[in-house]
Enzyme design. Structure first.
Site, PDB file in Angstrom:
ATOM      1  N   HIS A  23     -29.992 116.230  51.234  1.00 19.79           N
ATOM      2  CA  HIS A  23     -28.980 115.625  52.177  1.00 19.79           C
ATOM      3  C   HIS A  23     -27.746 115.815  51.474  1.00 19.79           C
ATOM      4  O   HIS A  23     -26.292 115.593  51.625  1.00 19.79           O
ATOM      5  CB  HIS A  23     -29.433 113.898  53.164  1.00 19.79           C
ATOM      6  N   GLN A  83     -35.238 115.335  51.718  1.00 17.89           N
ATOM      7  CA  GLN A  83     -34.316 113.397  51.730  1.00 17.89           C
ATOM      8  C   GLN A  83     -33.221 114.221  50.728  1.00 17.89           C
ATOM      9  O   GLN A  83     -32.497 114.017  50.655  1.00 17.89           O
ATOM     10  CB  GLN A  83     -34.719 112.645  51.534  1.00 17.89           C
ATOM     11  N   SER A 116     -28.819 108.669  52.681  1.00 15.07           N
ATOM     12  CA  SER A 116     -30.712 109.081  53.163  1.00 15.07           C
ATOM     13  C   SER A 116     -30.850 108.688  51.901  1.00 15.07           C
ATOM     14  O   SER A 116     -31.193 109.133  51.066  1.00 15.07           O
ATOM     15  CB  SER A 116     -30.311 110.364  53.464  1.00 15.07           C
ATOM     16  N   TYR A 141     -19.242 110.208  66.144  1.00 16.03           N
ATOM     17  CA  TYR A 141     -19.273 110.838  65.108  1.00 16.03           C
ATOM     18  C   TYR A 141     -20.152 111.287  64.139  1.00 16.03           C
ATOM     19  O   TYR A 141     -20.905 111.055  64.074  1.00 16.03           O
ATOM     20  CB  TYR A 141     -18.954 109.878  63.578  1.00 16.03           C
ATOM     21  N   GLU A 151     -24.578  64.622  73.439  1.00 17.30           N
ATOM     22  CA  GLU A 151     -23.151  65.755  72.626  1.00 17.30           C
ATOM     23  C   GLU A 151     -21.616  65.146  72.980  1.00 17.30           C
ATOM     24  O   GLU A 151     -20.805  66.068  72.235  1.00 17.30           O
ATOM     25  CB  GLU A 151     -23.335  66.943  72.715  1.00 17.30           C
ATOM     26  N   GLN A 153      -9.769 108.997  59.260  1.00 16.53           N
ATOM     27  CA  GLN A 153      -8.977 109.127  60.123  1.00 16.53           C
ATOM     28  C   GLN A 153      -9.626 109.429  61.582  1.00 16.53           C
ATOM     29  O   GLN A 153      -8.948 108.819  62.696  1.00 16.53           O
ATOM     30  CB  GLN A 153      -8.328 110.427  60.155  1.00 16.53           C
ATOM     31  N   GLU A 188     -35.551 103.848  54.935  1.00 19.72           N
ATOM     32  CA  GLU A 188     -34.477 104.907  55.917  1.00 19.72           C
ATOM     33  C   GLU A 188     -36.261 104.774  56.346  1.00 19.72           C
ATOM     34  O   GLU A 188     -35.941 105.030  57.616  1.00 19.72           O
ATOM     35  CB  GLU A 188     -34.063 105.473  55.653  1.00 19.72           C
ATOM     36  N   HIS A 189     -36.657 105.868  55.506  1.00 19.12           N
ATOM     37  CA  HIS A 189     -37.738 106.415  56.436  1.00 19.12           C
ATOM     38  C   HIS A 189     -39.005 106.093  55.337  1.00 19.12           C
ATOM     39  O   HIS A 189     -39.143 106.016  53.931  1.00 19.12           O
ATOM     40  CB  HIS A 189     -38.286 108.302  56.366  1.00 19.12           C
ATOM     41  N   ASN A 191     -19.851 111.215  55.352  1.00 14.96           N
ATOM     42  CA  ASN A 191     -19.622 110.077  53.465  1.00 14.96           C
ATOM     43  C   ASN A 191     -19.460 109.505  53.512  1.00 14.96           C
ATOM     44  O   ASN A 191     -18.870 108.303  54.465  1.00 14.96           O
ATOM     45  CB  ASN A 191     -18.570 111.173  52.842  1.00 14.96           C
ATOM     46  N   ASP A 249     -36.561 113.436  62.556  1.00 11.12           N
ATOM     47  CA  ASP A 249     -35.095 114.133  61.920  1.00 11.12           C
ATOM     48  C   ASP A 249     -34.472 115.195  63.059  1.00 11.12           C
ATOM     49  O   ASP A 249     -33.231 115.253  63.534  1.00 11.12           O
ATOM     50  CB  ASP A 249     -34.555 114.967  60.678  1.00 11.12           C
ATOM     51  N   HIS A 305     -18.961  68.404  80.647  1.00 10.35           N
ATOM     52  CA  HIS A 305     -20.285  69.429  81.028  1.00 10.35           C
ATOM     53  C   HIS A 305     -21.240  68.493  82.222  1.00 10.35           C
ATOM     54  O   HIS A 305     -22.028  69.235  82.829  1.00 10.35           O
ATOM     55  CB  HIS A 305     -20.739  69.319  79.158  1.00 10.35           C
TER      56      HIS A 305
END
Length: 429
Positions: free
Chosen positions: A258, A255, A233, A124, A410, A186, A322-323, A209, A356, A415
């Site tokens: 964004h 950043q 971000s 995506y 067990e 969607q 994140e960064h 988003n 990036d 087994h």
């Protein structure tokens, strides 16, 4: 940016809270979208594009001619930059491949692990206020190296129904031919469940988003894997008096632009540097085309003065950014203290923008504190690790009694019998 001077350690946890929305409120609407896509397939994608994107789409799939035509719509300068980034990203991710290594755990018992590509993956790529063709490189390159058999790309169309030429150019470079004009929840639904035009995939990658974020989390419940939890971000900069205030401000703004829900954090041992960065922020902010986004993000952001580098690293590990940028002297002496971060940038001349776009590392990274447990996207994200084992008759004689004793303890007699019946034949022969 809110300033905080030497907060007590017991107040740190509250300061690491992100300005996130209650995403659970979006779930009912997204489930409705899922149901519509499952029921109506391609027709739902067209209907929702008209509803949310105000665009009428006749052909959901981008034609081969459209993809090839992108070559003439992208400047030579941009094409050269994309190809350089492609080369660096490919080199870095190719180096992540693991050779198959067989291990004999005991005589006659051999085990190994092999990386096998995920067959079908969906990418995506946002295409709204910022068409992120760089993200297509970050996802498409390792998918190709891994050997994924089918790659589906979904990206929202512009008002005239077209896809940004830079996205199509990168798709062409990567050899991706299945490009779908669909965005939002969607698109995630289409890749998860499949439609007449969109094949269902095994794993979905890519940022988006809040609707895309929640949609990805929801498809996880339907057995479709996702790359990682991703949200707005963020960057955290650790700076001492050796840092350049203009550089620090530029990194924070890179950043902040964004989106308004992004967050940037500055930790420093110098109150004077914090003041200097604030002056630079105002000056640089005024000339940004995305000033509105960055300004809103700065209102959610903080600058904190702490006593020492050790304190700054401890706060950073709690925040799990994140960064993470280390603009401090002797940064190489404290690298072992970093335990939670998506990607780290060292020194005054390693801007976050390098990661990036073009240094080679991947920019699809965990946000909102998920770096405590998640890694960023890598070659491993596009493969499964399958283990193999081969046991000879002599090997089963060596390991058999161990298995029998454990299985019996067990209470799993079948087994034990699976070993015992073989040992009986071996010993009889």
């Amino acid at each position: 940016m809110r300033k905080i001077l030497n907060p007590a350690q017991n107040a740190w946890a509250d300061l690491t809270t992100r300005p996130t929305k209650n995403l659970e409120e979006l779930e009912p609407g997204i489930k409705e979208t899922f149901n519509l896509v499952q029921e109506k397939g391609d027709a739902a994608l067209r209907e929702l594009a008209e509803k949310f994107d105000k665009v009428t789409i006749e052909n959901l799939l981008v034609s081969a001619e459209e993809i090839k035509a992108s070559d003439s719509k992208v400047s030579i300068e941009l094409k050269e930059a994309i190809l350089q980034a492609y080369s660096n990203i490919q080199l870095f991710h190719t180096a992540q491949a693991e050779p198959v290594k067989q291990t004999e755990t005991m005589p006659g018992v051999t085990c190994w692990r092999k990386s096998v590509a995920i067959e079908k993956v969906g990418l995506y790529i946002p295409g709204g206020t910022a068409p992120l063709f760089s993200t297509l490189l970050m996802l498409g390159v390792p998918a190709r190296i891994a050997g994924c058999r089918e790659i589906v790309l979904c990206t929202p169309p512009s008002a005239d129904g077209s896809i940004h030429p830079a996205i199509l150019y990168v798709a062409n470079v990567l050899g991706i031919t299945k490009v779908v004009k669909a965005g939002g929840a969607q698109a995630i639904a289409a890749m998860a469940f499949g439609t007449e035009s969109v094949p269902a995939v095994d794993k979905i990658f890519g940022p988006g988003n809040q609707y895309v974020t929640v949609a990805k989390q929801l498809v996880n419940k339907y057995g479709v894997a996702i790359d990682l939890p991703a949200g707005p971000s963020e960057v955290l900069v650790i700076a001492d008096e050796s840092a350049n205030p203009a550089f620090v401000a530029a990194d924070l703004l890179s950043q902040a632009e964004h989106g308004g829900d992004s967050q940037v954090v500055l930790l420093t041992t110098s109150a004077a540097l914090l003041d200097q960065v604030e002056v630079e922020l105002k000056a640089q902010l005024d000339i940004l085309p995305r000033k509105g986004f960055a300004d809103k993000a700065l209102s959610n952001s903080i600058g904190i003065v702490l006593h020492s580098v050790d304190d700054m690293l401890a706060f950073s590990n709690l925040y799990a950014p994140e960064h993470l940028i280390l603009s401090i002297r002797n940064f190489d002496e404290v690298l072992d203290l970093i335990t939670n971060a998506g990607s780290v940038f060292l020194g005054n001349y390693s801007p976050e923008s390098a990661g990036d776009y073009a240094s080679g590392t991947n920019h699809t990274l965990p946000t909102n504190g998920y770096a405590r447990a998640y890694s960023g996207v890598s070659l491993d994200s596009f493969v499964k690790k399958i283990t193999f084992q081969y046991i000879t008759p002599a090997g089963l004689q060596n390991i058999g009694s161990t298995i029998e004793v454990m299985a019996e303890a067990e209470g799993l007699q079948a087994h034990k019998n699976a070993v015992s019946i073989r040992l009986k034949e071996i010993n009889h022969v």
